[in-house]
Design a protein around this motif. Structure first.
Motif, PDB file in Angstrom:
ATOM      1  N   LYS A   1       0.838  -1.214   0.000  1.00  0.00           N
ATOM      2  CA  LYS A   1       0.000   0.000   0.000  1.00  0.00           C
ATOM      3  C   LYS A   1       0.867   1.257   0.000  1.00  0.00           C
ATOM      4  N   PHE A   2       2.055   1.186   0.634  1.00  0.00           N
ATOM      5  CA  PHE A   2       2.945   2.354   0.629  1.00  0.00           C
ATOM      6  C   PHE A   2       3.553   2.569  -0.760  1.00  0.00           C
ATOM      7  N   ILE A   3       3.917   1.483  -1.419  1.00  0.00           N
ATOM      8  CA  ILE A   3       4.463   1.612  -2.777  1.00  0.00           C
ATOM      9  C   ILE A   3       3.384   2.151  -3.714  1.00  0.00           C
ATOM     10  N   LYS A   4       2.175   1.632  -3.570  1.00  0.00           N
ATOM     11  CA  LYS A   4       1.076   2.093  -4.420  1.00  0.00           C
ATOM     12  C   LYS A   4       0.794   3.584  -4.179  1.00  0.00           C
ATOM     13  N   ALA A   5       1.003   4.036  -2.947  1.00  0.00           N
ATOM     14  CA  ALA A   5       0.737   5.444  -2.612  1.00  0.00           C
ATOM     15  C   ALA A   5       1.876   6.373  -3.046  1.00  0.00           C
ATOM     16  N   GLY A   6       3.008   5.782  -3.488  1.00  0.00           N
ATOM     17  CA  GLY A   6       4.083   6.640  -4.005  1.00  0.00           C
ATOM     18  C   GLY A   6       5.458   6.441  -3.395  1.00  0.00           C
ATOM     19  N   ALA A   7       5.603   5.522  -2.418  1.00  0.00           N
ATOM     20  CA  ALA A   7       6.928   5.288  -1.829  1.00  0.00           C
ATOM     21  C   ALA A   7       7.850   4.609  -2.843  1.00  0.00           C
ATOM     22  N   ASN A   8       9.149   4.900  -2.719  1.00  0.00           N
ATOM     23  CA  ASN A   8      10.153   4.294  -3.616  1.00  0.00           C
ATOM     24  C   ASN A   8      10.884   3.136  -2.955  1.00  0.00           C
ATOM     25  N   GLY A   9      10.508   2.849  -1.716  1.00  0.00           N
ATOM     26  CA  GLY A   9      11.148   1.739  -1.026  1.00  0.00           C
ATOM     27  C   GLY A   9      10.597   1.605   0.381  1.00  0.00           C
ATOM     28  N   TYR A  10      10.871   0.458   0.994  1.00  0.00           N
ATOM     29  CA  TYR A  10      10.351   0.165   2.331  1.00  0.00           C
ATOM     30  C   TYR A  10      11.386  -0.720   3.017  1.00  0.00           C
ATOM     31  N   VAL A  11      11.851  -0.301   4.176  1.00  0.00           N
ATOM     32  CA  VAL A  11      12.786  -1.141   4.930  1.00  0.00           C
ATOM     33  C   VAL A  11      12.301  -1.222   6.375  1.00  0.00           C
ATOM     34  N   SER A  12      12.367  -2.416   6.913  1.00  0.00           N
ATOM     35  CA  SER A  12      11.860  -2.652   8.262  1.00  0.00           C
ATOM     36  C   SER A  12      12.876  -2.219   9.311  1.00  0.00           C
ATOM     37  N   LYS A  13      12.372  -1.670  10.415  1.00  0.00           N
ATOM     38  CA  LYS A  13      13.241  -1.318  11.537  1.00  0.00           C
ATOM     39  C   LYS A  13      13.823  -2.567  12.207  1.00  0.00           C
ATOM     40  N   LEU A  14      13.254  -3.717  11.862  1.00  0.00           N
ATOM     41  CA  LEU A  14      13.765  -4.970  12.425  1.00  0.00           C
ATOM     42  C   LEU A  14      14.911  -5.532  11.585  1.00  0.00           C
TER      43      LEU A  14
END
Length: 215
Positions: free
Chosen positions: A98-111
């Motif tokens: 959902k974040f990528i669909k909303a426009g994010a270019n990447g996602y990394v977990s704090k874990l």
């Protein structure tokens, strides 16, 4: 000019100062000439992008004053070339699409371990995007199954109805009376809801309902 020598302007947005400080140390190693701005407020992000000429934003998914999902489009409007890396403690498999669909270019977990976070920063700087193996697999699955983007689509109608009632503050007894079913049936359905959504408490359930069902 190699990226390492460029003066890239970063924004670190997270309501925990220690998280921003740790991320700033890694950015400084990868891009020594970076300018790094900090904010702990969701509401300041768009204004800072405009006023400070932010090129790369590393932002948390959730702030005390709201959910950053809803401002990604405003961030892109403020600077269409901005690169956005979501740095979040939320379950990646439930939230990344959902974040990528909303426009994010990447996602990394704090874990993630430090090497993966370093890789994420490096990829955003050099390639303009970062996707973990998990994210890539989900993106491929999403092409074949658009329901993936909303984890609530895993629930049956009855489970969704009960999930909504929990989110509205109803307890087991009220739900069983309202729906005219046994209390232990409600408990069983609640257990199924938690397992399907990979959550552990009502706070997480309320958050999912607000994010996906009540926008």
């Amino acid at each position: 000019m190699p990226v390492e020598n460029k003066e890239i302007v970063f924004l670190l947005a997270d309501d925990h100062s220690i998280v921003r400080q740790g991320m700033a140390i890694l950015i400084d190693e990868i891009v020594p000439n970076a300018t790094i701005h900090h904010t702990s407020s969701l509401l300041q992000i768009v204004e800072l992008i405009t006023s400070k000429g932010i090129e790369i934003a590393v932002i948390d998914a959730h702030f005390p004053d709201g959910n950053s999902l809803h401002i990604l489009s405003q961030m892109k409007n403020a600077n269409p070339d901005i690169k956005i890396l979501i740095f979040s403690g939320l379950e990646e498999d439930l939230h990344v699409l959902k974040f990528i669909k909303a426009g994010a270019n990447g996602y990394v977990s704090k874990l993630s371990d430090e090497d993966e976070i370093r890789q994420a920063i490096s990829d955003i700087v050099h390639k303009g995007e970062y996707f973990s193996d998990l994210s890539r697999n989900l993106l491929i699955q999403y092409v074949h199954n658009p329901n993936l983007i909303n984890p609530l689509s895993r629930l049956t109608n009855r489970e969704l109805q009960i999930a909504e009632m929990y989110a509205d503050g109803y307890g087991n007894l009220e739900i069983s009376n309202h729906l005219n079913i046994k209390q232990n049936t409600v408990s069983t359905i609640k257990k199924n809801i938690f397992e399907k959504l990979k959550i552990e408490n009502l706070v997480e359930l309320i958050d999912l309902i607000k994010t996906h069902h009540k926008i």
